[in-house]
Design an enzyme around this catalytic site. Structure first.
Site, PDB file in Angstrom:
ATOM      1  N   ASP A 197      -9.989   3.188   2.111  1.00 31.23           N
ATOM      2  CA  ASP A 197     -10.172   2.537   3.424  1.00 31.23           C
ATOM      3  C   ASP A 197     -10.831   3.479   4.433  1.00 31.23           C
ATOM      4  O   ASP A 197     -11.716   3.073   5.191  1.00 31.23           O
ATOM      5  CB  ASP A 197      -8.818   2.075   3.986  1.00 31.23           C
ATOM      6  N   LYS A 223       0.800  -1.237   0.000  1.00 33.26           N
ATOM      7  CA  LYS A 223       0.000   0.000   0.000  1.00 33.26           C
ATOM      8  C   LYS A 223       0.833   1.287   0.000  1.00 33.26           C
ATOM      9  O   LYS A 223       0.402   2.305  -0.530  1.00 33.26           O
ATOM     10  CB  LYS A 223      -0.944   0.016   1.206  1.00 33.26           C
TER      11      LYS A 223
HETATM   12  N1  LIG Z   1     -11.884  -3.906   7.633  1.00 33.64           N
HETATM   13  C1  LIG Z   1     -11.008  -3.540   6.735  1.00 33.64           C
HETATM   14  O1  LIG Z   1     -11.347  -3.083   5.627  1.00 33.64           O
HETATM   15  C2  LIG Z   1      -9.547  -3.634   7.100  1.00 33.64           C
HETATM   16  C3  LIG Z   1      -8.572  -2.877   6.417  1.00 33.64           C
HETATM   17  C4  LIG Z   1      -7.241  -3.013   6.814  1.00 33.64           C
HETATM   18  C5  LIG Z   1      -6.912  -3.881   7.849  1.00 33.64           C
HETATM   19  N2  LIG Z   1      -7.895  -4.582   8.481  1.00 33.64           N
HETATM   20  C6  LIG Z   1      -7.589  -5.494   9.594  1.00 33.64           C
HETATM   21  O2  LIG Z   1      -6.995  -4.734  10.645  1.00 33.64           O
HETATM   22  C7  LIG Z   1      -6.050  -5.539  11.347  1.00 33.64           C
HETATM   23  C8  LIG Z   1      -4.703  -4.819  11.373  1.00 33.64           C
HETATM   24  O3  LIG Z   1      -4.236  -4.666  10.043  1.00 33.64           O
HETATM   25  P1  LIG Z   1      -3.043  -3.644   9.686  1.00 33.64           P
HETATM   26  O4  LIG Z   1      -2.938  -3.622   8.228  1.00 33.64           O
HETATM   27  O5  LIG Z   1      -3.193  -2.366  10.428  1.00 33.64           O
HETATM   28  O6  LIG Z   1      -1.781  -4.454  10.299  1.00 33.64           O
HETATM   29  P2  LIG Z   1      -0.354  -3.855  10.725  1.00 33.64           P
HETATM   30  O7  LIG Z   1      -0.011  -2.672   9.935  1.00 33.64           O
HETATM   31  O8  LIG Z   1       0.549  -5.030  10.732  1.00 33.64           O
HETATM   32  O9  LIG Z   1      -0.589  -3.382  12.263  1.00 33.64           O
HETATM   33  C9  LIG Z   1      -0.864  -4.330  13.262  1.00 33.64           C
HETATM   34  C10 LIG Z   1      -1.249  -3.616  14.557  1.00 33.64           C
HETATM   35  O10 LIG Z   1      -1.659  -4.625  15.498  1.00 33.64           O
HETATM   36  C11 LIG Z   1      -0.859  -4.507  16.681  1.00 33.64           C
HETATM   37  N3  LIG Z   1      -0.709  -5.853  17.261  1.00 33.64           N
HETATM   38  C12 LIG Z   1      -0.560  -7.032  16.604  1.00 33.64           C
HETATM   39  N4  LIG Z   1      -0.503  -8.052  17.487  1.00 33.64           N
HETATM   40  C13 LIG Z   1      -0.618  -7.497  18.720  1.00 33.64           C
HETATM   41  C14 LIG Z   1      -0.638  -8.029  20.051  1.00 33.64           C
HETATM   42  N5  LIG Z   1      -0.514  -9.342  20.275  1.00 33.64           N
HETATM   43  N6  LIG Z   1      -0.792  -7.184  21.082  1.00 33.64           N
HETATM   44  C15 LIG Z   1      -0.919  -5.848  20.863  1.00 33.64           C
HETATM   45  N7  LIG Z   1      -0.907  -5.275  19.637  1.00 33.64           N
HETATM   46  C16 LIG Z   1      -0.751  -6.099  18.571  1.00 33.64           C
HETATM   47  C17 LIG Z   1       0.440  -3.907  16.200  1.00 33.64           C
HETATM   48  O11 LIG Z   1       1.116  -3.355  17.304  1.00 33.64           O
HETATM   49  P3  LIG Z   1       2.722  -3.139  17.259  1.00 33.64           P
HETATM   50  O12 LIG Z   1       2.918  -1.849  16.524  1.00 33.64           O
HETATM   51  O13 LIG Z   1       3.098  -3.092  18.679  1.00 33.64           O
HETATM   52  O14 LIG Z   1       3.295  -4.317  16.533  1.00 33.64           O
HETATM   53  C18 LIG Z   1      -0.096  -2.849  15.212  1.00 33.64           C
HETATM   54  O15 LIG Z   1      -0.614  -1.754  15.906  1.00 33.64           O
HETATM   55  C19 LIG Z   1      -6.015  -6.891  10.609  1.00 33.64           C
HETATM   56  O16 LIG Z   1      -6.870  -7.779  11.265  1.00 33.64           O
HETATM   57  C20 LIG Z   1      -6.567  -6.552   9.228  1.00 33.64           C
HETATM   58  O17 LIG Z   1      -7.192  -7.664   8.609  1.00 33.64           O
HETATM   59  C21 LIG Z   1      -9.190  -4.473   8.129  1.00 33.64           C
END
Ligand SMILES: NC(=O)c1ccc[n+]([C@@H]2O[C@H](COP(=O)([O-])OP(=O)(O)OC[C@H]3O[C@@H](n4cnc5c(N)ncnc54)[C@H](OP(=O)(O)O)[C@@H]3O)[C@@H](O)[C@H]2O)c1
Length: 314
Positions: A119, A83
């Site tokens: 998004d 992205k």
């Molecule tokens: N609904 C939609 O259209 C949409 C769009 C995009 C994403 N999503 C969903 O949103 C979620 C995150 O996606 P993303 O793209 O933002 O991922 P990302 O960029 O990898 O960010 C992951 C986030 O989760 C935190 N995290 C992961 N495991 C954790 C744990 N065990 N304890 C505390 N914090 C934790 C990370 O914290 P740290 O910084 O500390 O690692 C970071 O803030 C996913 O489930 C994805 O499928 C949904």
């Protein structure tokens, strides 16, 4: 007859020399719900388009983007991990994509590749349509600071939220998101907000003033913990709305608990549907059939649930 028929995700697609191709690039990509959702929408409006999923390695990203132009694709969705890295290969960015610093949709306008971010729009529309709440003048509390948080926090600022408060396990990432928000909010004449520590007591201090409580972490996905256990539920105001970006499962334990306590909840599935709907509109110029898109993803989930249950029985 110069017409082939292809059975695709439960839909009969007619493919001929005028069929327009759109799709999604990412890595991994086999989990994507977008082909099911978009092909159902094309079918419902009898549009001669087909949507495919392409797994693209980071080193091949530039070539893949050049291919959009060379092959005359109508456009493409972009997902993790491309992205942000896709931006240098585009001709122009929409104001939202520029502000959020990420692109999830490319529109090929006569050979000019324009990057959009739908998004944030998806998040805003999901709140509006599913919970009847808008971002303007609201206090938004965001848990997490990754890609989803960037879009959600950016949209909150763009749409005039009163405040955005961030908390993240890794403080540095929350700091970098806040710096990014500060730059963006200057452009919108807004106050960006603040960061609070990743602990229950700090959350307790902010939750009584929060109108919209958003999980953007991957906690709540299968096998990845239960955020409901960390929420000081007694400190939340009665009319707060809960949103979870996670959409597998469709309703996380975090949302289930909020719902049990009588709060309005919105699943990330609706953010996914509305971001897709906006992309559909950009590519086709047609009004997206939201109900068809929703039914397609819900049917997919129901079938997948049956298949998983079947596997467990075997
Ligand atoms: N609904 C939609 O259209 C949409 C769009 C995009 C994403 N999503 C969903 O949103 C979620 C995150 O996606 P993303 O793209 O933002 O991922 P990302 O960029 O990898 O960010 C992951 C986030 O989760 C935190 N995290 C992961 N495991 C954790 C744990 N065990 N304890 C505390 N914090 C934790 C990370 O914290 P740290 O910084 O500390 O690692 C970071 O803030 C996913 O489930 C994805 O499928 C949904």
């Amino acid at each position: 007859m110069n017409l082939k028929k292809l059975y695709f995700g439960g839909i009969i697609l007619k493919i001929d020399a005028e069929t327009r191709l759109v799709g999604v690039i990412g890595n991994p990509i086999s989990h994507s719900l977008s082909p099911v959702m978009h092909n159902a929408a094309f079918d419902a409006l009898a549009l001669n388009y087909i949507y495919m999923a392409f797994q693209v390695e980071k080193d091949d990203l530039e070539e893949a983007v050049k291919g959009i132009r060379a092959l005359g694709l109508a456009g493409i969705n972009v997902t993790i991990p491309h992205k942000t890295c896709v931006i240098p290969f585009l001709d122009e960015l929409s104001p939202e994509a520029e502000m959020i610093g990420a692109v999830n949709t490319i529109f090929n306008r006569n050979g000019k590749l324009i990057g959009y971010n739908t998004d944030g729009y998806g998040f805003e529309m999901a709140l509006q349509e599913q919970a009847g709440i808008c971002l303007k003048d609201k206090n938004v509390f965001i848990i997490g600071a990754g890609g989803a948080a960037h879009a959600i926090a950016g949209q909150s600022v763009l749409s005039g939220a009163s405040s955005v408060t961030l908390t993240n396990r890794t403080f540095e990432k929350a700091k970098s998101l806040m710096e990014f928000l500060n730059r963006s909010s200057c452009r919108c004449n807004q106050n960006a907000g603040k960061i609070i520590p990743w602990d229950k007591d700090a959350w307790r201090s902010i939750l009584p003033h929060s109108d919209i409580i958003v999980n953007t972490t991957s906690i709540g996905m299968k096998g990845q913990g239960n955020l409901a256990l960390d929420i000081p539920w007694d400190s939340i105001k009665k009319d707060a709305v809960f949103f979870d970006a996670v959409y597998t499962p469709m309703e996380t334990l975090f949302l289930k608990e909020a719902k049990r306590l009588g709060y309005k909840v919105v699943s990330g599935l609706y953010m996914l549907i509305y971001q897709g709907a906006r992309a559909f509109e950009l590519w086709t110029g047609k009004r997206p059939p939201i109900e068809v898109m929703e039914k397609a993803v819900l049917t997919y989930f129901a079938r997948k649930g049956e298949q998983d249950a079947e596997k467990t029985r075997e």
